[in-house]
Scaffold this motif. Structure first.
Motif, mmCIF file in Angstrom:
data_model
loop_
_atom_site.group_PDB
_atom_site.id
_atom_site.type_symbol
_atom_site.label_atom_id
_atom_site.label_comp_id
_atom_site.label_asym_id
_atom_site.label_seq_id
_atom_site.Cartn_x
_atom_site.Cartn_y
_atom_site.Cartn_z
ATOM 1 N N GLU A 35 0.842 -1.208 0.000
ATOM 2 C CA GLU A 35 0.000 0.000 0.000
ATOM 3 C C GLU A 35 0.877 1.259 0.000
ATOM 4 O O GLU A 35 0.592 2.229 -0.696
ATOM 5 C CB GLU A 35 -0.928 -0.002 1.209
ATOM 6 N N HIS A 36 1.941 1.224 0.761
ATOM 7 C CA HIS A 36 2.792 2.405 0.878
ATOM 8 C C HIS A 36 3.734 2.579 -0.311
ATOM 9 O O HIS A 36 3.877 3.682 -0.847
ATOM 10 C CB HIS A 36 3.604 2.335 2.176
ATOM 11 N N PHE A 37 4.385 1.481 -0.722
ATOM 12 C CA PHE A 37 5.423 1.568 -1.759
ATOM 13 C C PHE A 37 4.957 1.185 -3.162
ATOM 14 O O PHE A 37 5.673 1.398 -4.128
ATOM 15 C CB PHE A 37 6.624 0.688 -1.388
ATOM 16 N N GLY A 38 3.782 0.565 -3.268
ATOM 17 C CA GLY A 38 3.281 0.152 -4.576
ATOM 18 C C GLY A 38 3.659 -1.268 -4.949
ATOM 19 O O GLY A 38 3.136 -1.824 -5.907
ATOM 20 N N CYS A 39 4.596 -1.858 -4.204
ATOM 21 C CA CYS A 39 5.031 -3.234 -4.455
ATOM 22 C C CYS A 39 5.776 -3.725 -3.224
ATOM 23 O O CYS A 39 6.045 -2.958 -2.298
ATOM 24 C CB CYS A 39 5.931 -3.302 -5.686
ATOM 25 N N ILE A 40 6.112 -5.011 -3.254
ATOM 26 C CA ILE A 40 6.963 -5.573 -2.211
ATOM 27 C C ILE A 40 8.388 -5.562 -2.763
ATOM 28 O O ILE A 40 8.756 -6.404 -3.579
ATOM 29 C CB ILE A 40 6.550 -7.022 -1.834
ATOM 30 N N ASP A 41 9.145 -4.586 -2.377
ATOM 31 C CA ASP A 41 10.514 -4.449 -2.842
ATOM 32 C C ASP A 41 11.337 -5.649 -2.384
ATOM 33 O O ASP A 41 11.123 -6.174 -1.284
ATOM 34 C CB ASP A 41 11.111 -3.150 -2.274
ATOM 35 N N ASP A 42 12.277 -6.087 -3.207
ATOM 36 C CA ASP A 42 13.139 -7.214 -2.840
ATOM 37 C C ASP A 42 13.835 -6.981 -1.501
ATOM 38 O O ASP A 42 14.051 -7.916 -0.733
ATOM 39 C CB ASP A 42 14.188 -7.469 -3.922
ATOM 40 N N ALA A 43 14.175 -5.741 -1.221
ATOM 41 C CA ALA A 43 14.867 -5.419 0.030
ATOM 42 C C ALA A 43 13.975 -5.592 1.250
ATOM 43 O O ALA A 43 14.470 -5.684 2.380
ATOM 44 C CB ALA A 43 15.403 -3.987 -0.029
ATOM 45 N N ALA A 44 12.659 -5.653 1.060
ATOM 46 C CA ALA A 44 11.744 -5.815 2.187
ATOM 47 C C ALA A 44 11.708 -7.259 2.691
ATOM 48 O O ALA A 44 11.450 -7.500 3.872
ATOM 49 C CB ALA A 44 10.334 -5.380 1.796
ATOM 50 N N VAL A 45 11.966 -8.201 1.814
ATOM 51 C CA VAL A 45 11.844 -9.617 2.173
ATOM 52 C C VAL A 45 12.728 -9.985 3.367
ATOM 53 O O VAL A 45 12.233 -10.558 4.342
ATOM 54 C CB VAL A 45 12.093 -10.521 0.947
ATOM 55 N N PRO A 46 14.026 -9.680 3.363
ATOM 56 C CA PRO A 46 14.836 -10.036 4.531
ATOM 57 C C PRO A 46 14.437 -9.282 5.801
ATOM 58 O O PRO A 46 14.561 -9.808 6.903
ATOM 59 C CB PRO A 46 16.271 -9.717 4.113
ATOM 60 N N LEU A 47 13.940 -8.056 5.651
ATOM 61 C CA LEU A 47 13.498 -7.291 6.823
ATOM 62 C C LEU A 47 12.293 -7.964 7.481
ATOM 63 O O LEU A 47 12.249 -8.121 8.706
ATOM 64 C CB LEU A 47 13.123 -5.861 6.422
ATOM 65 N N VAL A 48 11.323 -8.342 6.647
ATOM 66 C CA VAL A 48 10.126 -9.009 7.166
ATOM 67 C C VAL A 48 10.501 -10.356 7.770
ATOM 68 O O VAL A 48 10.055 -10.712 8.868
ATOM 69 C CB VAL A 48 9.067 -9.176 6.053
ATOM 70 N N ALA A 49 11.337 -11.107 7.072
ATOM 71 C CA ALA A 49 11.742 -12.427 7.553
ATOM 72 C C ALA A 49 12.410 -12.324 8.924
ATOM 73 O O ALA A 49 12.070 -13.083 9.850
ATOM 74 C CB ALA A 49 12.674 -13.089 6.542
ATOM 75 N N ALA A 50 13.336 -11.407 9.070
ATOM 76 C CA ALA A 50 14.051 -11.255 10.340
ATOM 77 C C ALA A 50 13.104 -10.853 11.464
ATOM 78 O O ALA A 50 13.176 -11.389 12.577
ATOM 79 C CB ALA A 50 15.172 -10.229 10.194
ATOM 80 N N GLU A 51 12.203 -9.928 11.188
ATOM 81 C CA GLU A 51 11.300 -9.429 12.224
ATOM 82 C C GLU A 51 10.316 -10.493 12.686
ATOM 83 O O GLU A 51 9.934 -10.539 13.856
ATOM 84 C CB GLU A 51 10.537 -8.211 11.698
ATOM 85 N N LEU A 52 9.888 -11.379 11.785
ATOM 86 C CA LEU A 52 8.896 -12.394 12.131
ATOM 87 C C LEU A 52 9.515 -13.770 12.392
ATOM 88 O O LEU A 52 8.794 -14.747 12.570
ATOM 89 C CB LEU A 52 7.850 -12.501 11.019
ATOM 90 N N ASN A 53 10.845 -13.823 12.385
ATOM 91 C CA ASN A 53 11.559 -15.075 12.601
ATOM 92 C C ASN A 53 11.145 -16.139 11.582
ATOM 93 O O ASN A 53 10.858 -17.285 11.918
ATOM 94 C CB ASN A 53 11.372 -15.588 14.033
ATOM 95 N N LEU A 54 11.099 -15.722 10.332
ATOM 96 C CA LEU A 54 10.794 -16.605 9.216
ATOM 97 C C LEU A 54 12.001 -16.651 8.295
ATOM 98 O O LEU A 54 12.861 -15.758 8.340
ATOM 99 C CB LEU A 54 9.588 -16.077 8.424
ATOM 100 N N SER A 55 12.049 -17.633 7.426
ATOM 101 C CA SER A 55 13.111 -17.650 6.424
ATOM 102 C C SER A 55 12.726 -16.698 5.293
ATOM 103 O O SER A 55 11.541 -16.395 5.080
ATOM 104 C CB SER A 55 13.319 -19.059 5.872
ATOM 105 N N ARG A 56 13.724 -16.266 4.562
ATOM 106 C CA ARG A 56 13.456 -15.433 3.383
ATOM 107 C C ARG A 56 12.608 -16.211 2.385
ATOM 108 O O ARG A 56 11.746 -15.642 1.721
ATOM 109 C CB ARG A 56 14.760 -14.993 2.726
ATOM 110 N N ALA A 57 12.858 -17.512 2.288
ATOM 111 C CA ALA A 57 12.099 -18.357 1.361
ATOM 112 C C ALA A 57 10.618 -18.387 1.739
ATOM 113 O O ALA A 57 9.747 -18.369 0.855
ATOM 114 C CB ALA A 57 12.666 -19.776 1.348
ATOM 115 N N GLU A 58 10.316 -18.407 3.032
ATOM 116 C CA GLU A 58 8.909 -18.405 3.451
ATOM 117 C C GLU A 58 8.212 -17.099 3.052
ATOM 118 O O GLU A 58 7.100 -17.116 2.536
ATOM 119 C CB GLU A 58 8.803 -18.606 4.968
ATOM 120 N N VAL A 59 8.881 -15.990 3.273
ATOM 121 C CA VAL A 59 8.294 -14.688 2.907
ATOM 122 C C VAL A 59 8.163 -14.597 1.395
ATOM 123 O O VAL A 59 7.104 -14.218 0.873
ATOM 124 C CB VAL A 59 9.134 -13.523 3.475
ATOM 125 N N HIS A 60 9.205 -14.955 0.684
ATOM 126 C CA HIS A 60 9.166 -14.931 -0.784
ATOM 127 C C HIS A 60 8.040 -15.835 -1.301
ATOM 128 O O HIS A 60 7.330 -15.475 -2.242
ATOM 129 C CB HIS A 60 10.501 -15.364 -1.381
#
Length: 158
Positions: A35-60
Motif C-alpha cells: 500500500e505504501h510503496f506500490g510493491c513488495i521491494d526485494d529489500a523488504a523480504v529479509p526485513l520481514v523475515a528477520a522481524e517475524l523469525n521466518l526464512s526469506r524463502a517463506e516470505v518470498h
C-alpha cells in the motif's frame, strides 16, 4: 493511486513494526508495505523475515503465491479485467484481447509510458454486470471494447 512512495528501509521497518503484533502478521505487513510503496521491494523480504523469525524463502513464497502482491511498481493506473465464468460467458476473453491490443501490454505488464498495468483477475464480484473491469479502485460493468477505450482514454495523461 496509493503506493507511490520511493523505497525507504527506515519507513519499511516502521511499517513492519507497526503491524508485527497483529495475529498472522505476515499478510498485514505485506499489504501495508505494498500500500505504501506500490510493491513488495526485494529489500523488504529479509526485513520481514528477520522481524517475524521466518526464512526469506517463506516470505518470498507468500509474496509469489498471492497474485495481489507485486514485485515491481505498477503503472499509474491498474486495469483489472475479470476472467471468471460469468464474465467469460459475456465476452471477457475478447475484451482482454482488446485490452492487450489497446494498451500494448499483456496481463502482468505495464505500458511503455508507465500509464497502465494490465491484470487478468478471477472475479471482481460484479457478475450481474459482466464483463467487468476495475480501473484503480473503480468498478465498471458491461464493458464493451468501445467502453474500455473510453474509460482508459479518461485516465491517460493530457
Amino acid at each position: 493511486m496509493a503506493g507511490t512512495a520511493p523505497w525507504s528501509e527506515d519507513r519499511a521497518r516502521t511499517i513492519i513494526a507497526d503491524h508485527r503484533s497483529l495475529r498472522g502478521a505476515l499478510l498485514p505487513i505485506l499489504h501495508a508495505l505494498q500500500e505504501h510503496f506500490g510493491c513488495i521491494d526485494d529489500a523488504a523480504v529479509p526485513l520481514v523475515a528477520a522481524e517475524l523469525n521466518l526464512s526469506r524463502a517463506e516470505v518470498h513464497g507468500v509474496v509469489s503465491f498471492y497474485h495481489d502482491f507485486r514485485r515491481t511498481r505498477p503503472g499509474r493506473h491498474v486495469v483489472k479485467v475479470c476472467r471468471a465464468e460469468a464474465c467469460q460467458s459475456m465476452g471477457a476473453e475478447r475484451l482482454l484481447d482488446h485490452a492487450r491490443r489497446r494498451l500494448s501490454a499483456a496481463p502482468g505488464e505495464t505500458t511503455a509510458d508507465g500509464a497502465f498495468t494490465l491484470e487478468a483477475v478471477y472475479c471482481l464480484g460484479n457478475c450481474a454486470l459482466s464483463p467487468a473491469v476495475m480501473i484503480d479502485d473503480r468498478l465498471h460493468g458491461r464493458v464493451t471494447p468501445a467502453r474500455f477505450d473510453a474509460l482508459t482514454r479518461q485516465e491517460e495523461p493530457a
